[in-house]
Design a protein around this motif. Structure first.
Motif, PDB file in Angstrom:
ATOM      1  N   UNK A 208       0.848  13.900   7.392  1.00  0.00           N
ATOM      2  CA  UNK A 208      -0.465  14.466   7.057  1.00  0.00           C
ATOM      3  C   UNK A 208      -1.554  13.394   7.163  1.00  0.00           C
ATOM      4  N   UNK A 209      -1.280  12.201   6.643  1.00  0.00           N
ATOM      5  CA  UNK A 209      -2.275  11.128   6.694  1.00  0.00           C
ATOM      6  C   UNK A 209      -2.515  10.674   8.129  1.00  0.00           C
ATOM      7  N   UNK A 210      -1.478  10.634   8.944  1.00  0.00           N
ATOM      8  CA  UNK A 210      -1.626  10.260  10.355  1.00  0.00           C
ATOM      9  C   UNK A 210      -2.493  11.279  11.089  1.00  0.00           C
ATOM     10  N   UNK A 211      -2.273  12.562  10.807  1.00  0.00           N
ATOM     11  CA  UNK A 211      -3.092  13.616  11.425  1.00  0.00           C
ATOM     12  C   UNK A 211      -4.545  13.491  10.978  1.00  0.00           C
ATOM     13  N   UNK A 212      -4.766  13.165   9.709  1.00  0.00           N
ATOM     14  CA  UNK A 212      -6.128  13.002   9.205  1.00  0.00           C
ATOM     15  C   UNK A 212      -6.830  11.826   9.877  1.00  0.00           C
ATOM     16  N   UNK A 213      -6.123  10.713  10.049  1.00  0.00           N
ATOM     17  CA  UNK A 213      -6.696   9.546  10.734  1.00  0.00           C
ATOM     18  C   UNK A 213      -7.087   9.923  12.167  1.00  0.00           C
ATOM     19  N   UNK A 214      -6.214  10.628  12.875  1.00  0.00           N
ATOM     20  CA  UNK A 214      -6.509  11.030  14.260  1.00  0.00           C
ATOM     21  C   UNK A 214      -7.739  11.935  14.309  1.00  0.00           C
TER      22      UNK A 214
END
Length: 165
Positions: free
Chosen positions: A137-143
């Motif tokens: 989820x955090x990786x998707x938010x960063x992207x």
């Protein structure tokens, strides 16, 4: 005479400032991310801090290159600018010149200080998301943040912080 000199100085300073880029030129600064970096790395305290061995590393040569690309050389008052990362290091941005631009400290209302507030808020959101929802989820938010910022940092500010600073 003194009033004339002050008026001349102010008009030159304001005219120079009017040409400052509020948004980076997308041909020169489309944004770039650090390859292979994880969300766990970028959320570590001190990740970007050069003094703590962090990833922040923009040489004087690169700073002069950025000034030359944007202004044709060093501006009259280089201290009025921050060679800033379009996508902040705390959001996985790179030190690559494609992610750097001369951002004024003095343009109103949009300037380096205002952009720093957005960077801090979004980085805090990523840390919170990583803690609550995990890596994916955090990786998707960063992207998502990286895309929005590279498209238009001011629109990202308005979306996540408010209309005007």
């Amino acid at each position: 005479m003194k009033k004339t000199l002050i008026a001349l100085f102010l008009s030159v300073a304001l005219a120079t400032r009017a040409e400052d880029p509020i948004r980076p030129n997308p041909k020169l600064t489309p944004g770039a991310v650090m390859p292979g970096v994880t969300v766990e790395q970028i959320t570590q305290k001190g990740y970007a801090n050069k003094l703590n061995g962090g990833v922040r590393h923009v040489t004087a040569v690169v700073k002069r290159q950025i000034f030359a690309e944007y202004f044709g050389g060093n501006p009259g008052m280089p201290g009025h600018y921050e060679i800033d990362h379009l996508i902040s290091l705390e959001l996985g941005g790179s030190n690559d010149p494609k992610n750097l631009w001369p951002e004024s400290y003095y343009t109103v209302p949009w300037n380096a200080h205002v952009k720093d507030k957005r960077e801090d808020r979004l980085a805090a959101n990523v840390r919170r998301d990583l803690e609550k929802h995990g890596h994916d989820a955090a990786t998707a938010l960063v992207a998502q943040y990286q895309r929005e910022i590279s498209s238009d940092w001011i629109s990202a500010y308005q979306k996540y912080i408010g209309k005007t600073p």
